[in-house]
Design an enzyme around this catalytic site. Sequence first.
Site, PDB file in Angstrom:
ATOM      1  N   CYS A  98       0.491  -1.129  -0.486  1.00  0.00           N
ATOM      2  CA  CYS A  98       0.645   0.308  -0.016  1.00  0.00           C
ATOM      3  C   CYS A  98       0.505   0.720  -0.106  1.00  0.00           C
ATOM      4  CB  CYS A  98      -0.810  -0.209   1.261  1.00  0.00           C
ATOM      5  SG  CYS A  98      -1.518  -1.551   1.706  1.00  0.00           S
ATOM      6  N   GLU A 100       0.286  -8.823 -18.400  1.00  0.00           N
ATOM      7  CA  GLU A 100       0.437  -8.179 -16.834  1.00  0.00           C
ATOM      8  C   GLU A 100      -0.787  -6.825 -16.795  1.00  0.00           C
ATOM      9  OE1 GLU A 100       3.420  -6.588 -14.351  1.00  0.00           O
ATOM     10  OE2 GLU A 100       5.349  -6.640 -16.535  1.00  0.00           O
ATOM     11  N   TRP A 147      -3.318  -2.077  -1.417  1.00  0.00           N
ATOM     12  CA  TRP A 147      -4.066  -2.981  -2.117  1.00  0.00           C
ATOM     13  C   TRP A 147      -3.816  -4.370  -1.176  1.00  0.00           C
ATOM     14  CZ3 TRP A 147      -0.876  -7.647  -1.971  1.00  0.00           C
ATOM     15  CH2 TRP A 147      -1.074  -8.356  -3.230  1.00  0.00           C
ATOM     16  N   LYS A 193       5.358  -9.355 -19.444  1.00  0.00           N
ATOM     17  CA  LYS A 193       4.786  -8.144 -20.259  1.00  0.00           C
ATOM     18  C   LYS A 193       2.940  -8.052 -20.417  1.00  0.00           C
ATOM     19  CE  LYS A 193       7.031  -6.083 -17.786  1.00  0.00           C
ATOM     20  NZ  LYS A 193       7.780  -6.828 -17.116  1.00  0.00           N
ATOM     21  N   HIS A 247       8.353 -30.506 -26.200  1.00  0.00           N
ATOM     22  CA  HIS A 247       7.773 -31.552 -25.073  1.00  0.00           C
ATOM     23  C   HIS A 247       6.090 -31.193 -24.434  1.00  0.00           C
ATOM     24  CE1 HIS A 247      12.315 -33.244 -25.586  1.00  0.00           C
ATOM     25  NE2 HIS A 247      12.126 -31.606 -26.009  1.00  0.00           N
ATOM     26  N   LYS A 296       2.719  -1.625  -7.717  1.00  0.00           N
ATOM     27  CA  LYS A 296       4.563  -1.637  -8.236  1.00  0.00           C
ATOM     28  C   LYS A 296       5.648  -2.461  -7.195  1.00  0.00           C
ATOM     29  CE  LYS A 296       7.768  -0.245 -11.000  1.00  0.00           C
ATOM     30  NZ  LYS A 296       7.532  -0.554 -12.345  1.00  0.00           N
ATOM     31  N   ARG A 321       1.450   1.982  -5.809  1.00  0.00           N
ATOM     32  CA  ARG A 321       1.977   0.955  -5.072  1.00  0.00           C
ATOM     33  C   ARG A 321       0.497   0.825  -5.023  1.00  0.00           C
ATOM     34  NH1 ARG A 321       6.723   2.135  -2.282  1.00  0.00           N
ATOM     35  NH2 ARG A 321       5.831   0.488  -0.077  1.00  0.00           N
ATOM     36  N   GLU A 378      10.393 -12.776 -20.205  1.00  0.00           N
ATOM     37  CA  GLU A 378       9.599 -11.024 -19.706  1.00  0.00           C
ATOM     38  C   GLU A 378       8.938 -11.097 -20.655  1.00  0.00           C
ATOM     39  OE1 GLU A 378       9.701  -9.183 -17.737  1.00  0.00           O
ATOM     40  OE2 GLU A 378      10.051  -7.063 -18.375  1.00  0.00           O
ATOM     41  N   ASN A 433       0.809  -0.576   6.315  1.00  0.00           N
ATOM     42  CA  ASN A 433       1.258  -1.271   5.159  1.00  0.00           C
ATOM     43  C   ASN A 433       1.600  -2.258   5.277  1.00  0.00           C
ATOM     44  OD1 ASN A 433       1.998  -2.381   2.061  1.00  0.00           O
ATOM     45  ND2 ASN A 433       3.822  -0.998   2.538  1.00  0.00           N
ATOM     46  N   GLY A 434       1.401  -3.911   4.952  1.00  0.00           N
ATOM     47  CA  GLY A 434       2.115  -4.941   5.625  1.00  0.00           C
ATOM     48  C   GLY A 434       0.946  -6.261   6.142  1.00  0.00           C
TER      49      GLY A 434
HETATM   50  C1  AGP Z   1       7.434  -6.868 -13.235  1.00  0.00           C
HETATM   51  O1  AGP Z   1       6.685  -6.028 -14.446  1.00  0.00           O
HETATM   52  C2  AGP Z   1       6.070  -6.289 -12.039  1.00  0.00           C
HETATM   53  N1  AGP Z   1       6.287  -4.875 -11.908  1.00  0.00           N
HETATM   54  C3  AGP Z   1       7.072  -7.220 -11.042  1.00  0.00           C
HETATM   55  O2  AGP Z   1       7.324  -8.580 -11.540  1.00  0.00           O
HETATM   56  C4  AGP Z   1       8.314  -6.871 -10.733  1.00  0.00           C
HETATM   57  O3  AGP Z   1       9.204  -6.913 -11.492  1.00  0.00           O
HETATM   58  C5  AGP Z   1       8.122  -8.223  -9.046  1.00  0.00           C
HETATM   59  O4  AGP Z   1       7.334  -8.167  -8.303  1.00  0.00           O
HETATM   60  C6  AGP Z   1       9.828  -7.609  -8.159  1.00  0.00           C
HETATM   61  O5  AGP Z   1      10.281  -6.023  -8.255  1.00  0.00           O
HETATM   62  P1  AGP Z   1      11.955  -5.096  -7.616  1.00  0.00           P
HETATM   63  O6  AGP Z   1      11.829  -5.536  -8.759  1.00  0.00           O
HETATM   64  O7  AGP Z   1      11.134  -4.282  -7.410  1.00  0.00           O
HETATM   65  O8  AGP Z   1      11.737  -6.997  -6.918  1.00  0.00           O
END
Ligand code: AGP
Length: 615
Positions: free
Chosen positions: A2, A495, A75, A492, A511, A610, A27, A488, A101-102
């Site tokens: 959060c 997500e 969040w 992208k 496979h 994020k 966040r 990767e 937050n937590g």
């Molecule tokens: C990637 O696009 C995501 N936002 C997510 O997978 C991110 O890379 C992951 O949560 C790790 O975050 P960090 O690099 O801040 O540790």
Amino acid sequence: MCGIVGYLGPKQAYPILIDGLKRLEYRGYDSAGIATLEDKATLRIEKKQGKVANLEAHVGNEKPKGTVGIGHTRWATHGPPNDINAHPHAGGQGHLAVIHNGIIENYEALRELLTHRGHNLVSETDTEVLAHFIEEVQLTTGLDLPDAVRTALKEVVGAYALVVLDQRHPDRLIAARKSSPLVIGVGQDNEFFVGSDATPIVAYTKNVIYLEDEEVATMHRSGELTIRTIGDAVVTPEIHAIELEMASLEKAGYDHFMLKEIFEQPKSIRDSIRGRIRIHAGESTVSGVDDHWEVWSQAKRILILGCGTSWHAGLVAEYLFEGLARIPVEVEYASEFRYRNPIVRSDDVVVAISQSGETADTLAAIRLAKDQGAHVFGVCNVVGSSIARETHAGAYTHAGPEIGVASTKAFTAQVAVLTVLAMHVGHRLGTLEDQQFMRLMTGLDNIPGLVEKVLDNAGIIEHIAKKFAGSDNALYLGRGYQFPVALEGALKLKEISYIHAEGYPAAEMKHGPIALIDEAMPVVFIATQDEVYEKVVSNIQEVKARGGQILAIVTEGDSKVRSLADHVLEIPKVDDALAPLLTVIPMQILSYHIALMRGCDVDQPRNLAKSVTVE
Ligand code: AGP
């Protein structure tokens, strides 16, 4: 993960809180709320499901008054996103407002205790339990609030970054943290700001204090700040001057942060390698390695830890370190590593990769590795972040703030720094001889310009995106250095467009996954002219024979794949080890356009945030 903000000072709190929440919305954006003390006596809590804009609309012209307040953008962890579960949460007596937050892991036991003592909790959150528990401790012990908070937190199991506002003390704010980040801004005129990170603070002051685990800070309107541990030890605050610039937190004319950050990559890569490679001198410098060379020179294994995109960067680094430094590498999801009772030896070097520097699983994995005697090297993008502060050494990526939830420039900055790292270690060990070292260094130095070139030719991607935007699934395939890039690219797409996309080693098709191929299955191949090019061409032919739609990312001038694929995107010819820095770019842009065409929120995709600062 959060977002938390707080203010205590001579100004009206509401506009500062709202502006701060908007800067922290990346966040988490399930709900937003604020609490202020109007006329220094009336505790006013306003909170609403959805984004900060919903909260502003809800408040309308009846803007809360008061010069002290707290704010939160959520969040959801415990309880669905709705108005009741939104923070701040009040205690039963209505004096306290708490934002958090937590995760409070023992919240159910605490909830049972409080209910037994007559507390009436109205939400499903662990935070409301915390608010009532702090209040109960104060009621039963008679302690002043800072001491009551410390006493309560001794009983709490889990992670927290919290701020407590007390209606009876309008001249005071209390903040505490454990495992979730919290930054205190020290302004002029006895002003204090609180934030989950520096972004809501930097507009007002660049002087910050990073609260450490199990520390409780009490801020007074007089300008006095006291910090004590929950064990009641006095802590001397250490003020840091941050370099974050406001401009870096704006969209700068782009429609979305993600697009801005994709187009910032020539600069962010340049900034991340600057000072670390010196072509004319024919040498590289990574002080975080050089200062601990006795560890690196004896390393029997490199353990790479990360999550999500950072884990993908770690997979690229596996090929880099084993190829250039000939050191065995294992890449682990931090979340798996921390719970599988791993074997970590003192001659292991651990490389922890994290854009935010606050990912809970990566932080916990680092702590485990340190406890078992390994040297831990961090690659982070946020100066002063928890992971940056807890690793033995490290190298910052200098990508600048990455606001878009989908990581783009952070990935290429991580790969650039990891490339320098592997080259540097390999060259010092002698496994990378001078000629190849110089060739790679020169090649890396040229990458920012080549990224510019790829970006300049990106116009066609929007046209290709139209062909794929209606798909329900997609496959991303690559080999060698390009296998992590395929993962990767798939991440992208999934997500931000919510299309189910999977990345695979191209050879793995046979496979099982090849059963998925039909006319409705878009397949993105990374088919650059590298050591495994001919193998990938064979895989393309296998997919084509089954009717799959093929988009291929190829080396400039490629005619063979062009004759097979439905769509082709070219990248300049570079060394295999440097190609991930280029091949990922078209996939970032492809996912951006597809997500837009599907009406998705590119910067704040559903269910995501994020920085994953909770488990
Ligand atoms: C990637 O696009 C995501 N936002 C997510 O997978 C991110 O890379 C992951 O949560 C790790 O975050 P960090 O690099 O801040 O540790």
